[in-house]
Motif scaffolding. Structure first.
Motif, PDB file in Angstrom:
ATOM      1  N   LEU A  15      -9.014 -34.224  -1.941  1.00  0.00           N
ATOM      2  CA  LEU A  15     -10.455 -34.207  -1.676  1.00  0.00           C
ATOM      3  C   LEU A  15     -11.198 -35.210  -2.557  1.00  0.00           C
ATOM      4  O   LEU A  15     -12.146 -35.861  -2.108  1.00  0.00           O
ATOM      5  N   ASN A  16     -10.777 -35.328  -3.803  1.00  0.00           N
ATOM      6  CA  ASN A  16     -11.398 -36.316  -4.702  1.00  0.00           C
ATOM      7  C   ASN A  16     -11.255 -37.727  -4.134  1.00  0.00           C
ATOM      8  O   ASN A  16     -12.221 -38.499  -4.101  1.00  0.00           O
ATOM      9  N   LEU A  17     -10.049 -38.054  -3.720  1.00  0.00           N
ATOM     10  CA  LEU A  17      -9.804 -39.397  -3.177  1.00  0.00           C
ATOM     11  C   LEU A  17     -10.497 -39.584  -1.831  1.00  0.00           C
ATOM     12  O   LEU A  17     -11.002 -40.675  -1.532  1.00  0.00           O
ATOM     13  N   LEU A  18     -10.562 -38.515  -1.044  1.00  0.00           N
ATOM     14  CA  LEU A  18     -11.310 -38.575   0.214  1.00  0.00           C
ATOM     15  C   LEU A  18     -12.784 -38.841  -0.066  1.00  0.00           C
ATOM     16  O   LEU A  18     -13.422 -39.652   0.617  1.00  0.00           O
ATOM     17  N   PHE A  19     -13.339 -38.180  -1.077  1.00  0.00           N
ATOM     18  CA  PHE A  19     -14.731 -38.411  -1.460  1.00  0.00           C
ATOM     19  C   PHE A  19     -14.957 -39.876  -1.816  1.00  0.00           C
ATOM     20  O   PHE A  19     -15.939 -40.478  -1.375  1.00  0.00           O
ATOM     21  N   VAL A  20     -14.064 -40.447  -2.614  1.00  0.00           N
ATOM     22  CA  VAL A  20     -14.209 -41.857  -3.000  1.00  0.00           C
ATOM     23  C   VAL A  20     -14.192 -42.738  -1.754  1.00  0.00           C
ATOM     24  O   VAL A  20     -15.039 -43.627  -1.598  1.00  0.00           O
ATOM     25  N   TYR A  21     -13.263 -42.484  -0.855  1.00  0.00           N
ATOM     26  CA  TYR A  21     -13.197 -43.259   0.381  1.00  0.00           C
ATOM     27  C   TYR A  21     -14.458 -43.081   1.231  1.00  0.00           C
ATOM     28  O   TYR A  21     -15.050 -44.055   1.695  1.00  0.00           O
ATOM     29  N   LEU A  22     -14.846 -41.827   1.428  1.00  0.00           N
ATOM     30  CA  LEU A  22     -15.996 -41.559   2.295  1.00  0.00           C
ATOM     31  C   LEU A  22     -17.295 -42.120   1.736  1.00  0.00           C
ATOM     32  O   LEU A  22     -18.171 -42.534   2.503  1.00  0.00           O
ATOM     33  N   SER A  23     -17.424 -42.132   0.411  1.00  0.00           N
ATOM     34  CA  SER A  23     -18.680 -42.616  -0.171  1.00  0.00           C
ATOM     35  C   SER A  23     -18.693 -44.125  -0.374  1.00  0.00           C
ATOM     36  O   SER A  23     -19.731 -44.752  -0.180  1.00  0.00           O
ATOM     37  N   LEU A  24     -17.558 -44.729  -0.705  1.00  0.00           N
ATOM     38  CA  LEU A  24     -17.555 -46.161  -1.018  1.00  0.00           C
ATOM     39  C   LEU A  24     -17.090 -47.059   0.128  1.00  0.00           C
ATOM     40  O   LEU A  24     -17.471 -48.219   0.188  1.00  0.00           O
ATOM     41  N   VAL A  25     -16.284 -46.523   1.019  1.00  0.00           N
ATOM     42  CA  VAL A  25     -15.745 -47.335   2.114  1.00  0.00           C
ATOM     43  C   VAL A  25     -16.416 -46.961   3.445  1.00  0.00           C
ATOM     44  O   VAL A  25     -16.979 -47.816   4.121  1.00  0.00           O
ATOM     45  N   ALA A  26     -16.372 -45.681   3.797  1.00  0.00           N
ATOM     46  CA  ALA A  26     -16.920 -45.245   5.083  1.00  0.00           C
ATOM     47  C   ALA A  26     -18.433 -45.052   5.040  1.00  0.00           C
ATOM     48  O   ALA A  26     -19.075 -45.030   6.080  1.00  0.00           O
ATOM     49  N   HIS A  27     -18.992 -44.893   3.846  1.00  0.00           N
ATOM     50  CA  HIS A  27     -20.433 -44.666   3.665  1.00  0.00           C
ATOM     51  C   HIS A  27     -20.921 -43.483   4.505  1.00  0.00           C
ATOM     52  O   HIS A  27     -21.968 -43.540   5.149  1.00  0.00           O
ATOM     53  N   TRP A  28     -20.156 -42.416   4.485  1.00  0.00           N
ATOM     54  CA  TRP A  28     -20.491 -41.219   5.246  1.00  0.00           C
ATOM     55  C   TRP A  28     -21.544 -40.416   4.489  1.00  0.00           C
ATOM     56  O   TRP A  28     -21.348 -40.074   3.319  1.00  0.00           O
ATOM     57  N   PRO A  29     -22.670 -40.107   5.102  1.00  0.00           N
ATOM     58  CA  PRO A  29     -23.754 -39.420   4.405  1.00  0.00           C
ATOM     59  C   PRO A  29     -23.380 -38.054   3.815  1.00  0.00           C
ATOM     60  O   PRO A  29     -23.964 -37.617   2.833  1.00  0.00           O
ATOM     61  N   ALA A  30     -22.396 -37.384   4.395  1.00  0.00           N
ATOM     62  CA  ALA A  30     -22.006 -36.065   3.890  1.00  0.00           C
ATOM     63  C   ALA A  30     -20.947 -36.131   2.791  1.00  0.00           C
ATOM     64  O   ALA A  30     -20.467 -35.093   2.331  1.00  0.00           O
ATOM     65  N   ALA A  31     -20.596 -37.323   2.330  1.00  0.00           N
ATOM     66  CA  ALA A  31     -19.574 -37.476   1.292  1.00  0.00           C
ATOM     67  C   ALA A  31     -19.875 -36.649   0.033  1.00  0.00           C
ATOM     68  O   ALA A  31     -18.947 -36.072  -0.545  1.00  0.00           O
ATOM     69  N   SER A  87     -24.523 -33.085 -10.673  1.00  0.00           N
ATOM     70  CA  SER A  87     -25.000 -34.357 -10.133  1.00  0.00           C
ATOM     71  C   SER A  87     -24.974 -34.373  -8.609  1.00  0.00           C
ATOM     72  O   SER A  87     -25.977 -34.715  -7.959  1.00  0.00           O
ATOM     73  N   LEU A  88     -23.841 -34.014  -8.028  1.00  0.00           N
ATOM     74  CA  LEU A  88     -23.745 -34.027  -6.566  1.00  0.00           C
ATOM     75  C   LEU A  88     -24.566 -32.902  -5.950  1.00  0.00           C
ATOM     76  O   LEU A  88     -25.110 -33.062  -4.848  1.00  0.00           O
ATOM     77  N   GLY A  89     -24.689 -31.792  -6.646  1.00  0.00           N
ATOM     78  CA  GLY A  89     -25.546 -30.696  -6.169  1.00  0.00           C
ATOM     79  C   GLY A  89     -26.997 -31.128  -6.074  1.00  0.00           C
ATOM     80  O   GLY A  89     -27.690 -30.789  -5.109  1.00  0.00           O
ATOM     81  N   ARG A  90     -27.463 -31.873  -7.077  1.00  0.00           N
ATOM     82  CA  ARG A  90     -28.835 -32.413  -7.024  1.00  0.00           C
ATOM     83  C   ARG A  90     -28.993 -33.357  -5.837  1.00  0.00           C
ATOM     84  O   ARG A  90     -30.011 -33.336  -5.143  1.00  0.00           O
ATOM     85  N   SER A 107     -31.496 -32.641  -2.834  1.00  0.00           N
ATOM     86  CA  SER A 107     -32.539 -33.631  -2.562  1.00  0.00           C
ATOM     87  C   SER A 107     -32.545 -34.023  -1.084  1.00  0.00           C
ATOM     88  O   SER A 107     -33.601 -34.123  -0.460  1.00  0.00           O
ATOM     89  N   ARG A 108     -31.361 -34.213  -0.539  1.00  0.00           N
ATOM     90  CA  ARG A 108     -31.271 -34.573   0.884  1.00  0.00           C
ATOM     91  C   ARG A 108     -31.761 -33.429   1.774  1.00  0.00           C
ATOM     92  O   ARG A 108     -32.442 -33.659   2.771  1.00  0.00           O
ATOM     93  N   LEU A 109     -31.413 -32.217   1.402  1.00  0.00           N
ATOM     94  CA  LEU A 109     -31.856 -31.065   2.192  1.00  0.00           C
ATOM     95  C   LEU A 109     -33.378 -30.908   2.141  1.00  0.00           C
ATOM     96  O   LEU A 109     -34.014 -30.655   3.164  1.00  0.00           O
ATOM     97  N   VAL A 110     -33.954 -31.078   0.965  1.00  0.00           N
ATOM     98  CA  VAL A 110     -35.406 -30.984   0.814  1.00  0.00           C
ATOM     99  C   VAL A 110     -36.083 -32.092   1.604  1.00  0.00           C
ATOM    100  O   VAL A 110     -37.074 -31.859   2.308  1.00  0.00           O
TER     101      VAL A 110
END
Length: 180
Positions: free
Chosen positions: A84-100, A159-162, A166-169
């Motif tokens: 999941l950690n590595l998936l997060f890195v991929y989703l946030s830095l490569v795929a730019h998936w908003p739910a990363a 950090s990620l919770g904030r 923030s996105r939900l608000v």
């Protein structure tokens, strides 16, 4: 609402990337027992574990001989967290998936929860695995290493919770404005 070009803090990415090989090394030590034990034909790969198999019962030949399932169960969870950690890195830095951030949050919370469980298990068994340690060994080989696995994931969760909150608000504000 699309979040454009969000990137995680560098320290979060670094933690996830730097801990992946450490976790893999630790998990394979457990999965390869008894060959990874001191005296085993593959022990050279896990040489520093000579210390841990004598300090922490979880890593010991005795735990293995008693069919203690916790080390391998924890190791399997570690591998899931790392994936999941590595998936997060991929989703946030490569795929730019908003739910990363949700993936990173969940993974860090898993790490934190599992580590706290590990420590609570020790507390509730009256320090059955580490009670024999002197203060220096306890601090050097148990408190400090486990402390990192509590402090850093806690900071990541915060950090990620904030970010998620923030996105939900923001989304709620947009939807409320549309209804008005």
């Amino acid at each position: 609402m699309a979040v454009v070009n969000w990137k995680p803090a560098t320290w979060i990415t670094a933690w996830f990337l730097l801990t992946a090989p450490i976790i893999l090394w630790d998990a394979t030590y457990c999965f390869m027992r008894p060959r990874s034990f001191e005296g085993g034909d593959l022990h050279w790969i896990w040489e520093p574990y000579s210390i841990y198999q004598n300090i922490d019962y979880v890593y010991s030949p005795e735990a293995y001989a008693e069919n203690d399932g916790f080390p391998n169960a924890q190791s399997l969870m570690n591998l899931i967290e790392t994936a999941l950690n590595l998936l997060f890195v991929y989703l946030s830095l490569v795929a730019h998936w908003p739910a990363a951030p949700l993936v990173g949050f969940a993974s860090a919370l898993m790490t934190l929860s599992k580590t706290v469980l590990y420590l609570l298990n020790e507390f509730y068994c009256n320090f059955c695995s580490i009670g024999k340690l002197g203060l220096r060994d306890l601090i050097q080989f148990y408190i400090l290493p486990n402390g990192f696995w509590i402090v850093v994931p806690t900071l990541i969760v915060a950090s990620l919770g904030r970010e998620i909150a923030s996105r939900l608000v923001s989304q709620h504000t947009v939807e409320k404005a549309k209804k008005a």
